[in-house]
Design a protein around this motif. Sequence first.
Motif, PDB file in Angstrom:
ATOM      1  N   ASN A   1       0.846  -1.179   0.000  1.00  0.00           N
ATOM      2  CA  ASN A   1       0.000   0.000   0.000  1.00  0.00           C
ATOM      3  C   ASN A   1       0.888   1.238   0.000  1.00  0.00           C
ATOM      4  O   ASN A   1       1.308   1.721   1.045  1.00  0.00           O
ATOM      5  N   LYS A   2       1.232   1.737  -1.171  1.00  0.00           N
ATOM      6  CA  LYS A   2       2.108   2.922  -1.331  1.00  0.00           C
ATOM      7  C   LYS A   2       3.407   2.743  -0.558  1.00  0.00           C
ATOM      8  O   LYS A   2       3.763   3.563   0.292  1.00  0.00           O
ATOM      9  N   GLY A   3       4.121   1.633  -0.798  1.00  0.00           N
ATOM     10  CA  GLY A   3       5.424   1.415  -0.170  1.00  0.00           C
ATOM     11  C   GLY A   3       5.348   0.784   1.206  1.00  0.00           C
ATOM     12  O   GLY A   3       6.303   0.188   1.667  1.00  0.00           O
ATOM     13  N   VAL A   4       4.196   0.868   1.876  1.00  0.00           N
ATOM     14  CA  VAL A   4       4.061   0.236   3.199  1.00  0.00           C
ATOM     15  C   VAL A   4       3.338  -1.101   3.010  1.00  0.00           C
ATOM     16  O   VAL A   4       2.256  -1.122   2.435  1.00  0.00           O
ATOM     17  N   PRO A   5       3.952  -2.220   3.461  1.00  0.00           N
ATOM     18  CA  PRO A   5       3.270  -3.500   3.285  1.00  0.00           C
ATOM     19  C   PRO A   5       2.040  -3.569   4.191  1.00  0.00           C
ATOM     20  O   PRO A   5       2.103  -3.159   5.353  1.00  0.00           O
TER      21      PRO A   5
ATOM     22  N   PHE B   1      10.396  -9.511  18.407  1.00  0.00           N
ATOM     23  CA  PHE B   1      10.174  -9.204  16.984  1.00  0.00           C
ATOM     24  C   PHE B   1       8.694  -9.091  16.623  1.00  0.00           C
ATOM     25  O   PHE B   1       8.354  -8.581  15.572  1.00  0.00           O
ATOM     26  N   ILE B   2       7.834  -9.583  17.497  1.00  0.00           N
ATOM     27  CA  ILE B   2       6.400  -9.549  17.198  1.00  0.00           C
ATOM     28  C   ILE B   2       5.933  -8.096  17.066  1.00  0.00           C
ATOM     29  O   ILE B   2       4.958  -7.796  16.401  1.00  0.00           O
ATOM     30  N   ASN B   3       6.718  -7.154  17.684  1.00  0.00           N
ATOM     31  CA  ASN B   3       6.360  -5.742  17.604  1.00  0.00           C
ATOM     32  C   ASN B   3       6.448  -5.190  16.181  1.00  0.00           C
ATOM     33  O   ASN B   3       5.917  -4.130  15.895  1.00  0.00           O
ATOM     34  N   PHE B   4       7.146  -5.924  15.292  1.00  0.00           N
ATOM     35  CA  PHE B   4       7.307  -5.435  13.921  1.00  0.00           C
ATOM     36  C   PHE B   4       6.139  -5.832  13.025  1.00  0.00           C
ATOM     37  O   PHE B   4       6.121  -5.506  11.857  1.00  0.00           O
ATOM     38  N   ALA B   5       5.178  -6.567  13.583  1.00  0.00           N
ATOM     39  CA  ALA B   5       4.127  -7.161  12.772  1.00  0.00           C
ATOM     40  C   ALA B   5       3.424  -6.153  11.887  1.00  0.00           C
ATOM     41  O   ALA B   5       3.078  -6.445  10.745  1.00  0.00           O
ATOM     42  N   ALA B   6       3.227  -4.919  12.378  1.00  0.00           N
ATOM     43  CA  ALA B   6       2.413  -3.960  11.640  1.00  0.00           C
ATOM     44  C   ALA B   6       3.079  -3.516  10.349  1.00  0.00           C
ATOM     45  O   ALA B   6       2.406  -3.288   9.353  1.00  0.00           O
ATOM     46  N   PHE B   7       4.406  -3.370  10.338  1.00  0.00           N
ATOM     47  CA  PHE B   7       5.020  -2.815   9.129  1.00  0.00           C
ATOM     48  C   PHE B   7       6.051  -3.730   8.478  1.00  0.00           C
ATOM     49  O   PHE B   7       6.476  -3.478   7.363  1.00  0.00           O
ATOM     50  N   ALA B   8       6.501  -4.827   9.162  1.00  0.00           N
ATOM     51  CA  ALA B   8       7.461  -5.732   8.529  1.00  0.00           C
ATOM     52  C   ALA B   8       7.060  -7.176   8.801  1.00  0.00           C
ATOM     53  O   ALA B   8       7.580  -7.815   9.700  1.00  0.00           O
TER      54      ALA B   8
ATOM     55  N   VAL C   1      -0.957  -9.903   4.048  1.00  0.00           N
ATOM     56  CA  VAL C   1       0.159 -10.846   3.927  1.00  0.00           C
ATOM     57  C   VAL C   1      -0.078 -12.067   4.802  1.00  0.00           C
ATOM     58  O   VAL C   1      -0.015 -13.212   4.347  1.00  0.00           O
ATOM     59  N   PHE C   2      -0.399 -11.818   6.089  1.00  0.00           N
ATOM     60  CA  PHE C   2      -0.609 -12.943   6.996  1.00  0.00           C
ATOM     61  C   PHE C   2      -1.807 -13.783   6.570  1.00  0.00           C
ATOM     62  O   PHE C   2      -1.789 -15.004   6.641  1.00  0.00           O
ATOM     63  N   PHE C   3      -2.854 -13.087   6.089  1.00  0.00           N
ATOM     64  CA  PHE C   3      -4.038 -13.816   5.659  1.00  0.00           C
ATOM     65  C   PHE C   3      -3.705 -14.723   4.473  1.00  0.00           C
ATOM     66  O   PHE C   3      -4.122 -15.872   4.415  1.00  0.00           O
ATOM     67  N   ARG C   4      -2.897 -14.184   3.532  1.00  0.00           N
ATOM     68  CA  ARG C   4      -2.510 -15.023   2.387  1.00  0.00           C
ATOM     69  C   ARG C   4      -1.717 -16.243   2.840  1.00  0.00           C
ATOM     70  O   ARG C   4      -1.938 -17.350   2.365  1.00  0.00           O
ATOM     71  N   TRP C   5      -0.771 -15.985   3.754  1.00  0.00           N
ATOM     72  CA  TRP C   5       0.014 -17.131   4.247  1.00  0.00           C
ATOM     73  C   TRP C   5      -0.891 -18.184   4.879  1.00  0.00           C
ATOM     74  O   TRP C   5      -0.751 -19.375   4.639  1.00  0.00           O
ATOM     75  N   ALA C   6      -1.839 -17.705   5.692  1.00  0.00           N
ATOM     76  CA  ALA C   6      -2.729 -18.633   6.378  1.00  0.00           C
ATOM     77  C   ALA C   6      -3.522 -19.453   5.367  1.00  0.00           C
ATOM     78  O   ALA C   6      -3.608 -20.686   5.462  1.00  0.00           O
ATOM     79  N   VAL C   7      -4.097 -18.765   4.359  1.00  0.00           N
ATOM     80  CA  VAL C   7      -4.909 -19.467   3.369  1.00  0.00           C
ATOM     81  C   VAL C   7      -4.048 -20.443   2.575  1.00  0.00           C
ATOM     82  O   VAL C   7      -4.431 -21.606   2.371  1.00  0.00           O
TER      83      VAL C   7
END
Lengths: 548, 399
Positions: free
Chosen positions: B66-70, B355-362, B75-81
């Motif tokens: 989304n404009k350079g920000v993942p 590292f879980i703190n990075f979930a929102a942007f990485a 992403v997580f939903f795709r991985w799960a599916v």
Amino acid sequence: MVEQLLKIRNLKIEGRSDEIWNPIINGIDLDLKKGEVLGLIGESGAGKSSVGLAAMGFTRDGCRISGGSVEFDGVDLVTASAAVKRSMLGKRIAYVAQSAAASFNPAHRLLDQHTEAPVQHRVQSRSESELDGIELYQRLRLPDPDNIGFRYPHQVSGGQLQRAMTAMAMSCRPDLIIFDEPTTALDVTTQIEVLAAIRDIVEQFDTAAIYITHDLAVVAQMADRIKVLLRGDEVEEADTRSMLSDPKEDYTKSLWAVRSFKRPSKPAVLKGTMPIVSLKNVSAAYGKSPVLFDVDFDIHAGRTVAVVGESGSGKSTAARCITGLLPPSQGHIEFNGEALPLDYRKRSKNQLRQAQMIYQMADTALNPRSRIGDIIGRPVQFYSGLTGTAKRKRVEELLVQIEMEPSLYTDRLPGELSGGQKQRIGIARALAAEPQFIICDEVTSALDQLVAEGILRLLAQLQDDLGLSYMFITHDLATVSAISDEVVVMKDGCVVEQGPKAEMFQPPHHPYTDLLLSSVPEMNPDWLTTLLKTRGVDNIGDAAVKKM
Amino acid sequence: MSWAINLILILMVTGAVAWGFRFVGQRVTGNKPFYRDMPFAIAFGYVFGVVVIVGAMLYYFQPIDNKGVPSSGVVFFRWAVQGFMSFAVAAYLFRLIGRHVGTEGTRKLFRTMPLTAAFGILVIIIYAVVSIFAGAIAPFGQEEIFANANIVPGGNPLLGGNPEFPLGTDQIGRDIYSRLIYGAQNTVGIAFATTCLAFFVGGSLGFLASIVGGWLDQLLSRAVDVLMAIPALIFALLLMTIASVWSNQLGIDRTMFMILIIAMIDSTRVYRLSRAVGQNIVVMDYIEAAKLRGEGMGYLIFKEILPNAMAPLLAEFGLRFCFVFLTIASLSFLGVGIQPPLADWGTMVKDLSQFINFAAFAPNVATAPLLAASAIALLTVAVNFVVDWMLHKSSGLKE
């Protein structure tokens, strides 16, 4: 022309096992007019109950109605919607199950359960229905009808519960009631009360009924017509009287003939012979409540002593005293003249071997996870030390003795056998110990009559071949007259009367023996009516017992 | 508040469509019982299910970037599916193979097996193989430390990954992939040994209490009550603290103490179950017959009672294994369980949990602690699937 109420045409029911649909009922027709009682009889697995349930448009789990129609008052219940069926069941068609104790909800009072259906179907308000329930209890001659409804199911006796269930089925005044073996689990003396109550109330309200049972004598009292089923097929159908006097089919005749088995009596025991087992003034108690008072009788070699009485009379307790499971509080037990240790744990292996037991419920008496060869082989190995080929040969001998093919059955599990075959395995396990004395605890009461007769014949045969002595516990006097040499009648933990069979079946009797003897249903359709007249209609059962 | 209004709107539209669906169904099929007897709630359920599936598909195809920000959610939903799909396909293939290979007995077993059970068995087999052959499969040793710490999983150099370490390295530079494999050996192996011990102790004592009854039953049962009254994890922590002192004095490995302690705590639960099951069995006539024959206690327990108690005990074994496994992971997470440098999934989650703190942007960075966590979750789910299936089979229910 009386109105046609139920019309079943070409009914087919299938049950699912191992991913295949197997036929249970292969096309049965059934007609029932208003106010008529139809008896359905047959051995277990004949499909009686399936037909009974199908008359409500219902099947057990894992079964389905695969063809035909069940028309109740013009509505086909097979294709009817769930809503239509819901409006009929309980209101116009009711069901009385075999075990009232298992069918009542133990957490609610009788009257609360009674009012459920009328309130649900908006036939009566709750208070109307409660008053009506009390009236029904009165008509069914329950003791203290005003208050019995406020008891919980465990606070009333089995016969009373069965009547309360009939009252419940009557609560909406249905057009049809299905009785599924309502008296099978009851004693002869209690059975009479329930039979009389059911018959009266069905007549009073002109209700049609399907009466399912395997007991011919019972169905002869209840039904206007009888239909005989065998493995999902109809054998024949006729009026009760003509069916009893003149059965057409061989199978029906064989059912009728069951009660004719009687072994010849043996000559009386000579005075002074040493008995095999003898109870000397035995009293026993469960905890602090005494159940057995000063019981004293002998069992001689090669003889069968039948111990008779209703449930709770102490017959099985006496057996538990002999086996040592319940050490008597007073008195002792002699085996071949020697006093046995009271507790089975203190008895020697040989003493344990000499007295074996056959149980009522073959289902719980055989370990469901052991193969037949192991069940019989274990006592062989345990007592005689045989192993390997010798043990297998002995097991095969035993299977031949109980008339079962060794190559077919050695590797099977008990679940793969029929009820009669399981009971035979129970007999083989007792024989494997090579005992002198066997206790048979109601061994035939859970079986169909034809099968039961086969077991009795086998036991008689074994007695002749091996010189065994039996203590035969039963509440069925037909069995007593078939197999016993001597009879002991028990009531409330005391021996009421004892003596050779011939004497016991001749008057004069003790009044209790008389009550027991006269309570055995006979194959005469007028038997119940006549009996109630002689006893006085109002004091059946309960009252008759109390008078003594 | 607009989301609430949207939700109410969607529910209302769904309800209307559901009514229409049932109505059309009744008309088109000429009032077949399926549509005729369908309550409104069921019709609503069908339509709602379709709405949820459509919504999920729309969400799945949202852009990741989304404009350079993942956008991490997508992403997580795709991985799960994708994970769900691939596992389903793998389980299906596994069952298909099972239906055509092997003896008549196993083929029949696979024919009646639901897909969930096939998935469970497949996962358990994979875990077993991985833990047995860990040394051969893992590319590196579990204690090997490399120069590059905190390499991001994914192997993409642009996002901070390294193709040499596909799942990245941890905070001191150990290969996460290798440590996951060795973790299977340590965590699963220890959990299995512990559960077996708990069952041996708890099962034997439970059956003994049910046969003997009387004062022995009272004594054992009250002792178990006391042990069960103490919260299990806190009790284990307390005992492990004591054991750490003893293990230094006696020179016995601390893992030994952990196995004994967890087995003791869990055997109380097994005792309860086997006593209850045993009490239902000892009243059977065949037990009475065996007692009257003069059989000893060992024969009664192992030949008469145990075969009949197998079904509930096996089901409990599966559940208990999961609990033991989670207890070990929790203890390791708290620092008293399996000791470093041995690889253990619980410790791995703890070490990388920041590292879980990075979930929102990485999303890739946040995956690091989730790898070990999902290894735990996967096994737990798989074991429960198999247990459910076994329970269903042993209860004799058809369909």
